[in-house]
Write an enzyme that holds these catalytic residues in place. Structure first.
Site: not given
Ligand SMILES: NC(=O)c1ccc[n+]([C@@H]2O[C@H](COP(=O)([O-])OP(=O)(O)OC[C@H]3O[C@@H](n4cnc5c(N)ncnc54)[C@H](OP(=O)(O)O)[C@@H]3O)[C@@H](O)[C@H]2O)c1
Length: 281
Positions: A46, A51, A76, A109
């Site tokens: 994931d 990130y 995302k 997201h």
């Protein structure tokens, strides 16, 4: 016996545990953590553009030599990239960072919300049209959303042709978002659990500790198994080798109906505190 994969509404199979990568430092830590996860049998990773570690994850995937068809890679779309054209561009960037030529799952997201955008419904629908385009082009095998509550899903479904196949939401003991989960399950939308361990906040809970001891498992394993038995796909994150291994070793015990009920009834005991209708990022 629990299946190790779940079938989505379009027939595509998703591994029933995914490996989380939020707050995994970019560089050698991310490369090592993903390698460790792949070595222990996680085929579902994931990721998310925000990130900041997709390039490192891409390197780990490439180095692993694992047949692409065996992997299930999610990413995302970040909040600053909503809208049709920006979504298409952001998707290409993620694909290139991950060194892939398709994604197994792409998620919005966070929903746009009324607090920030009077036109939130149109904004979500425009973004989703780009998802539908990429899906029809075969560049994404399944499409979904994250942090959508029932009313966000209803609005999106009313304004689109393809229903989201997944909704990834915060889900852990004490925070089950029942209305959203029920709506998803009624509409064949598979639910994924982010922060299945409450970003670690569940691990010292006395109720969970007592139940975990009965099964000779850790609280982390109990939380992960509890997600699975609630038909929700957990996405535990760790950068620690023995924990990475422990978190996928949850298929040889079963939580009794009585203990499932006890955990399902737990009161709120910590979480992110984020409400999709209230966020300002
Ligand atoms: N869609 C969204 O908006 C959203 C939001 C949040 C998260 N997510 C996704 O969901 C994933 C999981 O959520 P999360 O990162 O909040 O955390 P989590 O999986 O609930 O918890 C991770 C924390 O628990 C520790 N941990 C993991 N396994 C453990 C074990 N067996 N024993 C003891 N400690 C353990 C980890 O430490 P170490 O790493 O130091 O081992 C880390 O501090 C994310 O990584 C991300 O992929 C999505």
């Amino acid at each position: 016996m629990l299946n190790k994969t779940v079938r989505l509404a379009n027939g595509y199979e998703i591994p029933s545990i995914g490996f989380g990568t939020w707050q995994t430092p970019d560089g050698c830590t991310a490369i090592r953590a993903v390698k460790e996860a792949l070595d222990h049998g996680y085929m579902h990773i994931d990721c998310a553009a925000v990130y900041g570690n997709e390039k490192s994850i891409g390197k780990a995937l490439k180095k692993s030599g694992i047949d692409r068809k065996k992997l299930f890679i999610t990413s995302k779309l970040w909040n600053t990239e909503r809208g049709y054209d920006k979504t298409l561009a952001a998707f290409e960037q993620t694909l290139s960072d991950l060194q892939l030529d398709y994604l197994d799952l792409y998620l919005i997201h966070w929903t746009a919300n009324a607090k920030q955008f009077p036109n939130w419904k149109e904004l979500n629908a425009d973004t989703w049209r780009a998802f539908e385009t990429l899906y029809k082009q075969g560049k994404i095998r399944s499409i979904g959303v994250s942090n959508f509550k029932k009313h966000h899903l209803e609005a999106l479904i009313a304004d689109s042709t393809i229903k989201p196949m997944i909704n990834q939401i915060e889900f852990h003991p004490g925070f089950m978002q029942k209305e959203t989960v029920d709506f998803c399950h009624e509409n064949r939308i598979v639910v994924e659990a982010w922060s299945p361990l409450g970003t670690g906040k569940m691990l010292n809970n006395e109720i969970l500790k007592t139940i975990a001891e009965k099964y000779h498992v850790s609280v982390a394993q109990l939380c992960i198994r509890w997600c699975l038995q609630n038909n929700v796909i957990p996405l535990p994150k760790s950068v620690t080798p023995n924990r990475i291994q422990e978190n996928i070793d949850v298929y040889d015990f079963e939580i009794s109906d009585e203990d499932m009920a006890a955990i399902n009834e737990m009161k709120y005991c910590g979480g992110s505190g984020l409400d999709p209708d209230e966020i300002d990022f």
